[in-house]
Every structure is written in C-alpha cells, then in structure tokens.
Design a protein around this motif. Structure first.
Motif, PDB file in Angstrom:
ATOM      1  N   SER A 495       0.722  -1.240   0.087  1.00  0.00           N
ATOM      2  CA  SER A 495      -0.049  -0.051   0.206  1.00  0.00           C
ATOM      3  C   SER A 495       0.876   1.234  -0.060  1.00  0.00           C
ATOM      4  O   SER A 495       1.244   1.934   1.173  1.00  0.00           O
ATOM      5  CB  SER A 495      -0.801   0.018   1.227  1.00  0.00           C
ATOM      6  N   LEU A 496       1.312   1.803  -1.301  1.00  0.00           N
ATOM      7  CA  LEU A 496       2.405   2.368  -1.315  1.00  0.00           C
ATOM      8  C   LEU A 496       2.011   3.959  -2.396  1.00  0.00           C
ATOM      9  O   LEU A 496       0.999   3.777  -3.087  1.00  0.00           O
ATOM     10  CB  LEU A 496       3.472   1.942  -2.047  1.00  0.00           C
ATOM     11  N   PRO A 497       2.600   4.986  -2.060  1.00  0.00           N
ATOM     12  CA  PRO A 497       2.590   6.044  -2.925  1.00  0.00           C
ATOM     13  C   PRO A 497       3.004   5.861  -4.120  1.00  0.00           C
ATOM     14  O   PRO A 497       3.704   4.950  -4.181  1.00  0.00           O
ATOM     15  CB  PRO A 497       3.150   7.155  -1.950  1.00  0.00           C
ATOM     16  N   ALA A 498       2.630   6.720  -4.979  1.00  0.00           N
ATOM     17  CA  ALA A 498       3.060   6.120  -6.492  1.00  0.00           C
ATOM     18  C   ALA A 498       4.502   6.305  -6.461  1.00  0.00           C
ATOM     19  O   ALA A 498       5.216   5.546  -7.366  1.00  0.00           O
ATOM     20  CB  ALA A 498       2.168   7.182  -7.443  1.00  0.00           C
ATOM     21  N   ARG A 499       5.117   7.367  -5.871  1.00  0.00           N
ATOM     22  CA  ARG A 499       6.649   7.333  -6.021  1.00  0.00           C
ATOM     23  C   ARG A 499       7.352   6.387  -5.466  1.00  0.00           C
ATOM     24  O   ARG A 499       8.321   5.949  -5.931  1.00  0.00           O
ATOM     25  CB  ARG A 499       6.991   9.065  -5.524  1.00  0.00           C
ATOM     26  N   THR A 500       6.900   6.142  -4.374  1.00  0.00           N
ATOM     27  CA  THR A 500       7.514   4.932  -3.801  1.00  0.00           C
ATOM     28  C   THR A 500       7.328   3.566  -3.999  1.00  0.00           C
ATOM     29  O   THR A 500       8.336   2.699  -3.994  1.00  0.00           O
ATOM     30  CB  THR A 500       6.996   4.944  -1.908  1.00  0.00           C
ATOM     31  N   LEU A 501       6.276   3.317  -5.000  1.00  0.00           N
ATOM     32  CA  LEU A 501       6.196   2.162  -5.731  1.00  0.00           C
ATOM     33  C   LEU A 501       7.070   2.072  -6.902  1.00  0.00           C
ATOM     34  O   LEU A 501       7.756   1.002  -6.975  1.00  0.00           O
ATOM     35  CB  LEU A 501       4.636   2.143  -6.169  1.00  0.00           C
ATOM     36  N   GLN A 502       7.358   3.309  -7.341  1.00  0.00           N
ATOM     37  CA  GLN A 502       8.389   3.278  -8.274  1.00  0.00           C
ATOM     38  C   GLN A 502       9.789   3.078  -7.981  1.00  0.00           C
ATOM     39  O   GLN A 502      10.622   2.612  -8.731  1.00  0.00           O
ATOM     40  CB  GLN A 502       8.322   4.712  -9.278  1.00  0.00           C
ATOM     41  N   ASP A 503       9.877   3.780  -6.812  1.00  0.00           N
ATOM     42  CA  ASP A 503      11.362   3.331  -5.997  1.00  0.00           C
ATOM     43  C   ASP A 503      11.124   1.694  -5.918  1.00  0.00           C
ATOM     44  O   ASP A 503      12.622   1.154  -5.937  1.00  0.00           O
ATOM     45  CB  ASP A 503      11.473   4.123  -4.823  1.00  0.00           C
ATOM     46  N   LEU A 504      10.517   1.435  -5.376  1.00  0.00           N
ATOM     47  CA  LEU A 504      10.455  -0.204  -5.139  1.00  0.00           C
ATOM     48  C   LEU A 504      10.887  -1.192  -6.527  1.00  0.00           C
ATOM     49  O   LEU A 504      11.579  -1.869  -6.264  1.00  0.00           O
ATOM     50  CB  LEU A 504       9.178  -0.825  -4.638  1.00  0.00           C
ATOM     51  N   TRP A 505      10.092  -0.508  -7.679  1.00  0.00           N
ATOM     52  CA  TRP A 505      10.246  -1.458  -8.791  1.00  0.00           C
ATOM     53  C   TRP A 505      11.854  -1.246  -9.238  1.00  0.00           C
ATOM     54  O   TRP A 505      12.542  -2.175  -9.802  1.00  0.00           O
ATOM     55  CB  TRP A 505       9.634  -0.762  -9.813  1.00  0.00           C
ATOM     56  N   HIS A 506      12.333   0.030  -9.039  1.00  0.00           N
ATOM     57  CA  HIS A 506      13.913   0.169  -9.597  1.00  0.00           C
ATOM     58  C   HIS A 506      14.771  -0.368  -8.458  1.00  0.00           C
ATOM     59  O   HIS A 506      15.930  -1.046  -9.107  1.00  0.00           O
ATOM     60  CB  HIS A 506      14.303   1.829  -9.413  1.00  0.00           C
ATOM     61  N   ALA A 507      14.401  -0.652  -7.283  1.00  0.00           N
ATOM     62  CA  ALA A 507      15.344  -1.459  -6.475  1.00  0.00           C
ATOM     63  C   ALA A 507      15.145  -2.663  -6.618  1.00  0.00           C
ATOM     64  O   ALA A 507      16.217  -3.531  -6.500  1.00  0.00           O
ATOM     65  CB  ALA A 507      14.889  -1.046  -4.994  1.00  0.00           C
ATOM     66  N   LEU A 508      14.192  -3.336  -7.068  1.00  0.00           N
ATOM     67  CA  LEU A 508      13.975  -4.664  -7.231  1.00  0.00           C
ATOM     68  C   LEU A 508      14.744  -5.029  -8.634  1.00  0.00           C
ATOM     69  O   LEU A 508      15.452  -6.043  -8.824  1.00  0.00           O
ATOM     70  CB  LEU A 508      12.520  -5.059  -7.550  1.00  0.00           C
ATOM     71  N   TYR A 509      14.606  -3.988  -9.643  1.00  0.00           N
ATOM     72  CA  TYR A 509      15.313  -4.241 -10.976  1.00  0.00           C
ATOM     73  C   TYR A 509      16.948  -4.360 -10.807  1.00  0.00           C
ATOM     74  O   TYR A 509      17.367  -5.065 -11.229  1.00  0.00           O
ATOM     75  CB  TYR A 509      14.909  -3.200 -11.843  1.00  0.00           C
ATOM     76  N   ARG A 510      17.240  -3.260  -9.930  1.00  0.00           N
ATOM     77  CA  ARG A 510      18.850  -3.239  -9.684  1.00  0.00           C
ATOM     78  C   ARG A 510      19.155  -4.438  -8.974  1.00  0.00           C
ATOM     79  O   ARG A 510      20.406  -4.923  -9.651  1.00  0.00           O
ATOM     80  CB  ARG A 510      19.091  -1.971  -8.708  1.00  0.00           C
ATOM     81  N   GLU A 511      18.591  -4.959  -7.995  1.00  0.00           N
ATOM     82  CA  GLU A 511      19.110  -6.098  -7.429  1.00  0.00           C
ATOM     83  C   GLU A 511      18.860  -7.498  -8.225  1.00  0.00           C
ATOM     84  O   GLU A 511      19.969  -8.193  -7.896  1.00  0.00           O
ATOM     85  CB  GLU A 511      18.264  -6.536  -6.055  1.00  0.00           C
ATOM     86  N   TRP A 512      18.082  -7.458  -8.997  1.00  0.00           N
ATOM     87  CA  TRP A 512      17.975  -8.662  -9.881  1.00  0.00           C
ATOM     88  C   TRP A 512      19.148  -8.576 -10.933  1.00  0.00           C
ATOM     89  O   TRP A 512      19.654  -9.796 -11.322  1.00  0.00           O
ATOM     90  CB  TRP A 512      16.617  -8.390 -10.579  1.00  0.00           C
ATOM     91  N   ARG A 513      19.374  -7.451 -11.381  1.00  0.00           N
ATOM     92  CA  ARG A 513      20.626  -7.420 -12.344  1.00  0.00           C
ATOM     93  C   ARG A 513      21.855  -7.739 -11.557  1.00  0.00           C
ATOM     94  O   ARG A 513      22.648  -8.483 -12.289  1.00  0.00           O
ATOM     95  CB  ARG A 513      20.802  -6.032 -13.001  1.00  0.00           C
TER      96      ARG A 513
END
Length: 968
Positions: A495-513
């Motif tokens: 249950s996140l604000p839009a900007r925090t949700l975007q930060d979560l996506w980028h953090a997941l993408y970075r750790e996956w790479r």
C-alpha cells in the motif's frame, strides 16, 4: 551453408536510468488514484466555469459591453464570498505534482491526453463522461505557470508573484498563441479599451502589491507614517480593484478565443505546489487566497493533508507566542494550543471547505502487484520491462532449495521441514497461491469479495440473507485464478504512494541485475530491498523521534561481517491483538435425555452448572494486526508501528529468518515467538468460586494455541486458511431455535477437527496446501442452513487423526533438530491433548477426537504419540494447571482486584490465595467426570490425581502448610 556463430550471453553491468521527480502522463499511463484525483479536478474546473458571474447571467437580457458597465452591474455578485481554492492532498509521493503537470497537458490538448494514438472505434466508453467535461471547459481555462514554493524564499512577495504570472498570460495572449499552441485568428490590440484597462490595472496592482505585502522597514518616523497611511488607503480599495482587474483580464483573454462581441469568458488557474514547505509559506498562501478572492482566478494547492492542518496550527501558535498571548504554565500552554487548533480549523474551513479538497490515495496492493502495467494489460513483444511481481519472482532467497531433497546442504543428516521450504523466491512471501489448495483459495477470494461488497453497500444483514452459492450482485463472477492472494504483510507493504512504488520497482530491478551478474549476491538482494523499503518507511512515517532512532540504530543493525540483522533482544516489537467477535457457540446447561419417540424426553441439569455458569466457544475475526514498538529504556512508553512500517518489518524479519546460516540474522534472547497467534478461537468459562475471599464470579478465557512458529509467514498462512474454512462453514453454523446439545456438540467437533487439521497442513512438509478432499468441507452438508450433523464428522475426525499421525511420523524421522517439524512436533506432544480437556472442550464427549477407530490401518505413528502422552502425563498436568492459573491472572476480576494492590507481602499472599481458590474450585468441578473421558491418558491429567500418584516428603508438606498461613 555455414551456421551462424553462437553468441555468448556475457553478463552486463547494471546501468541506472535517471528518474524524473515528476512529469506529465497521458490518461492511460496514470495510476488509478491519480486518475481519480485528476477527474475530480477537471469536474471542479467545469463547475467553476459554470458558477462564474458571466455563466450565471446568460439568461439576462441586458448585455454589457463597456468595462465600466460590466463591473458596476448589480449582476457581478459582489456580496458573495466564494472560496476559489482547491486542495489536492495526499501523502508524500502520491502524485500531487503529477496531477498538476498532467492537468496542464490535458488542458493543452485533451484529445491526445485522453485517447493518445487509439483509433476512434477503440475508445473506451467509460471515458465519454470525462471527454464531455473537457469539451465543456475547452479553451475556457488558462493554466498559469506553476508556482513551486520549495525553492521560494519564505519572505517572497507572493502577491506580486501572482500578478506577474497573470501579466505573463496577457503577454502570451498578445503574441497570438492560443491555448492549444496555434496562432490565434483574432488579436486584442493594446490600444483597445479592454486591453488598455487590463494592462494599466495590472501595472498599478503590481506597484501596490509591494507596498501592501512587505513590512514597512523605514527608520524615519515621518516616512514610515506616510507609508502606513498609503498602505491603508491601498488596502481599502485593493480587493475591489483586483476583482475589476481580473474581469478586464478575463475579457481581454477571451477575445482571441470567443471574439469581442461578448459571451463566455476565460478562467485563470494558478497551480501552487509544495504549499506545506514551511509554516511561513503555508500562512502566506492562505493569506494570498483570501486577499485576492475573485471568481475569475482559482488556486489549486498541492500539499499533504496532515501537514497542512499541522502547519496551520503552528503558524497560529507562533503568532500567539510573538504577541505574548500564551498562557503561563502547562495549563496555559494547553489553552494556547487549543486556541491555535480552533483558529486553524476555522481558517481552513473558510478558505478550503471539506468539499473543496481532493484526496490522493495510495496505490492498492492488488494494483501495485502489476506495476507498471495494469491487471490484464498485455505487454508488447518489444517491451522487455518486467512487472513488479515478475521482479519479485526473480529474486532468490538463500534458503531456497529443492523441496524433494532430504539432505542438508552440508551433506549431513536428513533435513526436516526447514524454515525455507517452498519459499525459494521473494514473491513467495507476498503471493500465497502456491501454498493454497484451489478450493481454499477460491473460498478465501469469495470471502474477500463478500467483505468488500458488504462494506460498500452498508447492508448489515446482507451476509445472512444471501444464499450459499448464489452469485454476488456485482463481483462474484469476476474471480480470476491469476489474481494474487496477498499475505497480510504484503498488503501492508504494497500500500504505497506512486513515487515509492516506482522506487520499489527500481530497487528490485537493480538487485535482480546484480544477482544475474554475481551469483554470490543470491539472497542478499531481497534483504537489501526489504531493508531499504523499511528504512524509507520509517523516515516518512510520523513515528516519534525515540522510536525512529531505536528502529534505525538499535533494531536494524549490522553484524561483524557487515550484514544486516534484526536485534530483537528485550522483545521491543510485540503484537497487539485486534479481533472482533464473529460467532458464538453456546453450550447448553441442560441436557435432553431420551429420543422423544420411544421414551419421553427428560431434561436433566448438568451437574457442574452450579459452579460453571456459562460455557461459550467464541469465533473471532482478525480485524487488524498491530505491531507495538516498546521503548527499551522506558518500558511504559510504546507506539504502534504504521502499517507500511509493520509490513516491511515482517517481510524483513522473515527473509532474515529463512536464511540457513550458522550465525543468526535475527537475534533473540529465548525461543523465537512472533506473537502473531491472535485469539481466533476462545473458549469462555464463567466460574462461581464459592470460597472466594473477594469477588466470586470469574470469567476465564482460554485462547486456542498454535505452534510457536518462527516466521510471520506461517501465522499468516494459517489465518488465511482458517478464514476460508469459516467462510465455507458459515451456513452450517446458522441455527434458529433454543440451545440444542446435539447441534452445539457438532459445531464444537467441527471446529476442533478443522483447527488441528489446519495446523498439520502448515507445520508439515507441504507448508500449507490444506486439502479439503474427502473432508466435510468438500461435502454439500455445509451448503444448507443448520444442516450440520454428527454422522459426517466421524470420518473427518479419523482423517484428522491420520494426518496427525503422519505429521508425528515425519517428526520422528526428520525432526531431530530445531526446525519447523520440531516446532510442530512439540505442539502435538504438549498442546494437542489439552485441546480436548474441559478448559477448551466443555464436555467429556468431545474427547472422542483423540480416539483411534478400531480396525483402522497405519496407526503406529498415532499410538507412538499416545505413548509419549502416557510417559509425560505429569508434565501435561502441570501445563494444564499453569494454563488455568494464567487464565485467572488475565481475567478482568484479577485485574480489578489486584492491579492496584502493589507488591507487599500481604498483597502477594492474597493473590496467591485467590488463585489457589479459583484453581481448586475449577478442577474440583470439571474433573469430577474425568472418568467419562474417552481416552485413558486424559483421565490422568488432573492435579489431584497427580498428588495421589506422587506423594511428597513430610518436610515438603510442612513447608507448604507454613506458606499457606497468613503472614503477620
């Protein structure tokens, strides 16, 4: 033909992508909360255009052509004080700036914004009402340059800033550019009367703004007095002059759009972002909106709702302090705070009525799961951008291993049900579909739909009147097996604000790479993401300073290998149970003897009713799970963790707990217990203590126990399956009529068997997947109201016994060390036999659950468990005695009588004596019929029987008698 050479996939380094703080999006690119806020904003602008004086006077026969006539007409509604400000509120990062930028783009070219590159036949019909609103305000709204208060100085002249932006709109209009960026076919000349009036009045207002807004700082008394007189004269006529100037500006700007013959006029809108920058900025903005009130110009403010109210109160408190009007002492300060709060509420209600506020909500967890796409949206083949749930499914947990392998990673002894069984990827902690049987998952989804629709409809009796299997009015047929079944922690965390949700996506993408590039990083990526999100949630929360410092520096820290760990020594985080009563099963105090056909019915009173006045089985529904943070330095101080902080804390705890490492990453003093076992089922007993020295009536509550699992995940999985089972059986629990012993016994037996069966599914190697095949839950018996019978329960009870035996066999074979199987085995040995004793089960007949059917096969594991109970019956008896005393200590009677008594010797003696009396009367009453229990070992579990079997030496008996004497 030579085959093409093979291209090796070389690892690629992660390349970050710059992320804009905020930008304008098309309609289909916006998230649902942002779309709702933007729709409300456009509707408000349409209403503002319709409520302008020109729009309301279109039915008048008089047409005013000269500026003087237009302003001095009695139709200008000068006697109205209309609020012309809108507030777009929301938490940080919810998309307030995005709404402002997207609104500007939409007003520039609404068709491209709304439809994009879609063909006319592909346009969604639900966009038609919004398109109608855009057509209504087309070319009638001029969006001024946004005013961002963050880089603006606190003493900036906001009045002059506003007038300069209005002047810029006139200059842009004079260049011949329309609202859509194309050359205008009709220009207003600077020599025209309206244009001359507009420019001239704006120039005078800009000059007066400096004199009115800024404080007079002249050191010469005569000069300061002259400036004060001039400022007063200017302020007297300023609001009238401003309204007149805005009428001229609106008329001038409308000429290129609608011609000079009269008609509709334009509306100016000034967006102001970051209004809650400071108390000075906020106070000045409210002052500005009240000073320049005109129906030709509207203000769209963007700020956090909580900060807006709080900063307004602080500004009034500051005024009271500066003026020396604050009270003396603590009482005076409280009065000053109350005055400031009332003044702030009055000002906000006048400047921004509640209906003038547009709230931006956080993104719902089910929508965040598919980010950056929407549910059901198909990605193009060229688009390689993974969704959020795909990234969660790519991050591995270090504990993940082949569930079919029985060897430990070190190649030692066979492993049992380890912490990481069936949890190989980060997504497994979010989506529980793989751990649920299909029928259980569907029942849970249906229960959620019913809950949402009942909350939306507000009909309290809707659940009771709906027939089983009948389609729900709106959404029962929309259940999709692809939808995730999110855990409780996942719902809180996503249950996140839009900007925090975007930060979560980028953090997941970075750790996956990074995981793809470096295999040694496997498992650390999930820890890194959970730690980052938890720390960000703490920083953006409203936790007090001591709580944030304790979480950041005391609980979340690094070990000697510089790896993240949770230090929970002292139990700083505890669970606060929040449940609501869902159903009550009353055990009758009178029993019916005889069948009523061959022999007359004979009603006999239960012999224990004189002491045990009431026996109830209370089924409770989990309302909320609140984690309380306790200050380790001041134990009396505690604060609940905000939902987002609690969600990421539970996820980080489970990720660290699932690691199979020698050094633990979750540090505790004793056996790990998350405290998530809410009181889902409670047996309530009302006891009349005849020899009590004080209050004789005591209510004893016995919450049904669960294994002490190490992860929040296991508790949440159990709760979810239990909710699905109760939803499946809710029709069978309905009964209209007087208390019926047979029906009450059936419901007790069903709840007993289902509770144990659910525990076996979670504690066993499958970790969930509670199968309802060949059980009463798969039978149509539960489909009709009040149709639960005793006969169908006997095969199910035998199935439960068989599953208990299978689990205990796994424990004996693989659970020789501390793991999930070992924890489940301890519950079978220490708690299962107590579940059929009078504390939990009102009648000895309910003990038949633990009686193996004669002739059944494969009962060796079950009899091994019975053998353990017989060998350790004295331990079970002491556990039962402690259970009763603990329940008496937690009773309301005990708290009312002894909480204020202190710890004096006499007070401690009275407490111990009262507990002894309650325990003695309880066991004397309920154990009188222990010979009727269906199992021999259960007849031994009595404190009195234990004293007879184990005589004590005389010196021990004399010591006990001496302790019973009242101290002087």
């Amino acid at each position: 033909m030579t085959p093409p050479p093979k291209i090796e996939n070389k690892p690629q380094l992660f390349t970050p992508t710059p992320i804009p703080e905020a930008k304008a999006f098309r309609w289909d690119e916006l998230l649902t909360p942002t779309q709702n806020a933007l729709r409300d904003l456009i509707a408000w602008l349409s209403a503002a255009c319709d409520t302008s004086p020109q729009a309301r006077d279109t039915t008048s026969k008089a047409r005013y052509t000269s500026p003087k006539d237009r302003y001095t007409s009695p139709k200008d509604h000068q006697d109205e004080h209309l609020s012309t400000s809108l507030l777009i509120s929301g938490d940080r990062g919810t998309g307030k700036t995005t709404v402002l930028l997207s609104a500007a783009q939409a007003l520039e070219d609404w068709q491209t914004f709304l439809y994009g590159s879609f063909q006319p036949e592909a346009v969604k019909p639900e966009l038609d009402p919004l398109a109608t609103l855009f057509q209504t305000i087309e070319r009638r709204v001029i969006w001024l340059d946004p005013l961002d208060l963050e880089p603006l100085h606190a003493d900036a002249n906001l009045l002059a800033t506003l007038l300069v932006r209005v002047r810029a709109a006139l200059d842009l209009n004079e260049t011949g550019s329309s609202a859509h960026g194309v050359a205008s076919s009709s220009h207003s000349s600077i020599l025209e009367e309206s244009a001359e009036e507009a420019w001239g009045q704006l120039d005078r207002l800009v000059q007066d703004a400096t004199l009115m807004w800024e404080a007079i700082k002249s050191t010469d008394d005569r000069t300061r007095a002259d400036l004060q007189i001039k400022s007063s004269d200017t302020f007297t006529s300023f609001q009238r002059d401003f309204r007149k100037a805005m009428e001229e500006v609106s008329h001038t700007l409308s000429i290129p759009r609608f011609g000079s013959a009269g008609g509709r006029q334009v509306l100016l809108v000034l967006p102001i972002d970051n209004v809650d920058r400071s108390i000075e900025h906020l106070y000045n903005i409210v002052k500005l909106t009240r000073m320049v009130s005109s129906q030709r110009i509207w203000f769209v403010l963007a700020a956090g709702a909580h900060e807006f109210q709080l900063f307004m109160e602080r500004s009034f408190q500051k005024e009271l302090i500066i003026s020396g009007q604050t009270g003396i002492g603590a009482r005076g300060q409280e009065e000053s705070i109350a005055i400031a709060r009332r003044q702030a509420a009055t000002t906000l209600r006048r400047a921004l009525p509640p209906s003038y506020r547009i709230k931006l909500d956080t993104v719902k967890p089910d929508q965040a799961w598919w980010f950056p796409y929407k549910r059901g949206e198909k990605k193009s083949t060229d688009d390689q951008k993974p969704s959020l749930h795909e990234l969660l499914g790519k991050l591995r947990l270090r504990a993940g291993r082949d569930s079919n392998s029985e060897q430990s990673p070190q190649g030692g002894k066979p492993q049992g049900a380890t912490r990481g069984d069936h949890l190989e990827f980060f997504s497994a902690l979010f989506d529980l579909r793989d751990r649920l049987d299909s029928k259980v998952a569907r029942a849970y989804r249906e229960s959620l739909k019913v809950q949402e629709e009942d909350a939306a409809s507000g009909e309290m009796g809707m659940v009771e009147t709906r027939k089983h299997g009948e389609p729900l009015p709106t959404q029962r047929g929309t259940l999709d097996e692809e939808d995730p079944v999110l855990s409780y922690a996942a719902r809180l965390a996503l249950s996140l604000p839009a900007r925090t949700l975007q930060d979560l996506w980028h953090a997941l993408y970075r750790e996956w790479r990074r995981q793809e590039d470096d295999e040694s990083a496997v498992g650390e990526g999930a820890i890194s993401v959970a730690t980052l999100m938890l720390r960000d949630a703490i920083d953006e929360s409203d936790l007090p300073a001591w709580a944030s410092e304790q979480l950041h520096n005391r609980i979340i820290r690094r070990n000697n290998r510089h790896k993240v760990l949770l230090d929970l020594t002292g139990q700083p985080v505890r669970n606060a149970k929040r449940t609501t009563l869902a159903d009550v099963v009353e055990w009758p105090r009178w029993e019916e003897q005889g069948d009523g056909e061959h022999e007359p019915p004979d009603w006999t009173k239960d012999h224990s009713s004189s002491s045990v006045l009431r026996r109830q089985l209370r089924l409770r529904r989990v309302g909320d799970t609140i984690l309380m943070l306790h200050d380790l330095e001041s134990p009396e101080r505690c604060v609940p963790l905000p939902p987002n902080v609690a969600g990421w804390f539970m996820l980080l705890h489970d990720v660290l707990m699932l690691l199979e490492e020698e050094e633990p990453r979750v540090v505790v003093e004793t056996e790990t217990e998350t405290g998530m076992s809410s009181d889902l089922v409670v047996t309530l007993q009302e006891v009349w203590v005849e020899r009590s020295i004080v209050e004789p009536l005591v209510q004893l509550e016995f919450p049904w126990t669960l294994p002490k699992w190490e992860t929040y995940f296991d508790y949440m999985l159990f709760n979810l399956q239990w909710k699905a089972a109760l939803f499946r059986a809710k029709k069978a629990f309905d009964f209209n009529g007087p208390p019926n012993l047979s029906f009450a016994e059936s419901r007790f037996r069903l709840i007993q068997a289902a509770w144990i069966d659910n525990i076996c599914s979670v504690a066993g190697p499958e970790r969930g997947n509670w199968s309802w095949e060949k059980t009463v839950f798969a039978d149509d018996t539960l489909a009709s109201k009040g149709s639960l019978d005793v006969n169908p329960l006997e095969p199910y009870e035998q199935l439960v016994r068989r599953r208990v035996g299978d689990l205990y066999g796994e424990v004996q074979h693989k659970g020789s060390h501390y793991d999930r199987l070992w924890i489940g085995g301890r519950w079978l040995e220490d708690s299962l036999p107590l579940l059929v004793l009078p504390e939990f089960a009102p009648s000895p007949r309910l003990s038949r659950l633990l009686v193996w059917e004669t002739g059944s096969e494969n009962g060796s594991n079950w009899f091994a468990l019975l053998k353990f109970w017989k060998r350790h019956f004295h331990l079970l008896t002491r556990s039962r005695e402690f259970l009763v005393r603990d329940s008496a200590t937690c009773s309301k009677t005990y708290k009312r009588l002894f909480n204020e008594g202190g710890r004096s010797p006499r007070s401690e003696f009275r407490k111990r004596k009262w507990l002894n009396q309650v325990s003695w009367d309880w066991f004397r009453t309920v154990d009188a019929d222990r010979s009727m229990r269906k199992l021999d070992v259960l007849q031994l579990l009595s404190p009195k029987e234990l004293r007879d079997l184990m005589p004590r030496p005389p010196d021990v008996r004399n010591q006990e008698l001496a302790e019973e004497m009242e101290p002087p």
